[in-house]
Write an enzyme that holds these catalytic residues in place. Structure first.
Site, mmCIF file in Angstrom:
data_model
loop_
_atom_site.group_PDB
_atom_site.id
_atom_site.type_symbol
_atom_site.label_atom_id
_atom_site.label_comp_id
_atom_site.label_asym_id
_atom_site.label_seq_id
_atom_site.Cartn_x
_atom_site.Cartn_y
_atom_site.Cartn_z
ATOM 1 N N TYR A 42 0.810 -1.221 0.000
ATOM 2 C CA TYR A 42 0.000 0.000 0.000
ATOM 3 C C TYR A 42 0.846 1.274 0.000
ATOM 4 C CZ TYR A 42 -3.619 -3.305 1.579
ATOM 5 O OH TYR A 42 -4.477 -4.368 1.717
ATOM 6 N N HIS A 100 0.861 -11.843 2.036
ATOM 7 C CA HIS A 100 -0.180 -11.090 1.333
ATOM 8 C C HIS A 100 -0.880 -11.907 0.246
ATOM 9 C CE1 HIS A 100 -1.396 -6.697 0.233
ATOM 10 N NE2 HIS A 100 -2.403 -7.528 0.094
#
Length: 265
Positions: A42, A100
């Site tokens: 992010y 992730h």
């Protein structure tokens, strides 16, 4: 000790403006949120950490989660970049560290060994997985020494993840739902009719559906007025007829397609 996740958290995917991200985290925490989710991918761990540090709340009461980028999942890279994440966040440890995506540099034995060592070294209190299938979850649980504390996937009425929700209930971990609002892209007559009935938006109906599910912890990404709107949705409730109609939707829509994601090219 099992991970005790608050019933709803704040997602930060896409919130890459440092000032906006920092202010959003401060606002959310001071409003009552106690679960903040970020990731190496992010590109906002610095701002998230600054927001947590600036908020007038007890840090010990905040669950902070981040995720190792799919390209950083080789053993040495996972160890190194996890420590870099802690530096950016300004903390000695995180409460939850996820793999992730099980792709790119993911190697079950090497990646999960790194996650176990990060857990043993106290750099993360809990280990999580994200975007795994049931078979990959089984494989990971067989390799990890640490328990799987949470599994994070896209989840909303048009991608209800029945199998993974059942898996979470069976194995006693929460299913953390990203994109629980469908990024305001979900379109279906039932969503619109339920929204009209309750005088709310269709994204909020999607969030309320998530909040009504056993073992599901939504983490809607929000800024501005939507931070409070989502938080106050916890006081609303869909009735059984609404939930039955939403559960009967057979159309499926996935918001996040990893095959076409910029980070996977």
């Amino acid at each position: 000790m099992a991970l005790d996740l608050p019933g709803m958290g704040l997602g930060t995917s896409g919130n890459t403006d440092p000032e906006t991200c920092r202010e959003t985290v401060v606002e959310a925490l001071e409003m009552g949120y106690r679960h903040i989710d970020t990731a190496q991918m992010y590109d906002n761990e610095d701002a998230v950490g600054e927001g947590i540090a600036a908020a007038d709340v007890d840090r010990d009461g905040v669950v902070l989660a981040t995720k190792v980028h799919p390209s950083n999942l080789a053993y040495e890279d996972a160890k190194r970049t996890a420590e870099e994440s802690l530096d950016r966040l300004g903390v000695d440890s995180v409460d939850l560290l996820y793999v992730h995506w099980p792709m790119n540099a993911y190697d079950p034995e090497d990646t999960l060994r790194a996650m176990d060592e990060l857990h043993e070294e106290g750099l993360t209190r809990h280990v999580g997985l994200s975007n795994f299938t049931p078979d990959l979850l089984d494989e990971a649980r067989g390799l990890l020494e640490a328990p799987v504390a949470a599994h994070q996937v896209e989840c909303h009425p048009l991608l209800p993840q029945e199998e993974l929700r059942a898996y979470a209930r069976e194995h006693g971990h929460p299913l953390v739902a990203y994109c629980p609002l469908g990024r305001a892209q979900l379109e279906h007559p039932v969503l619109e009719e339920v929204a009209d009935k309750h005088g709310v938006s269709t994204p909020l109906v999607s969030l309320l559906w998530c909040l009504a599910q056993d073992s599901v912890v939504p983490i809607p990404k929000a800024t501005g007025d939507h931070v409070r709107e989502n938080w106050e949705a916890r006081d609303l409730e869909l009735d059984d007829a609404d939930l039955e109609r939403l559960d009967a939707i057979d159309e499926r829509q996935r918001i996040i397609d990893p095959e076409n994601a910029a980070w996977n090219r």
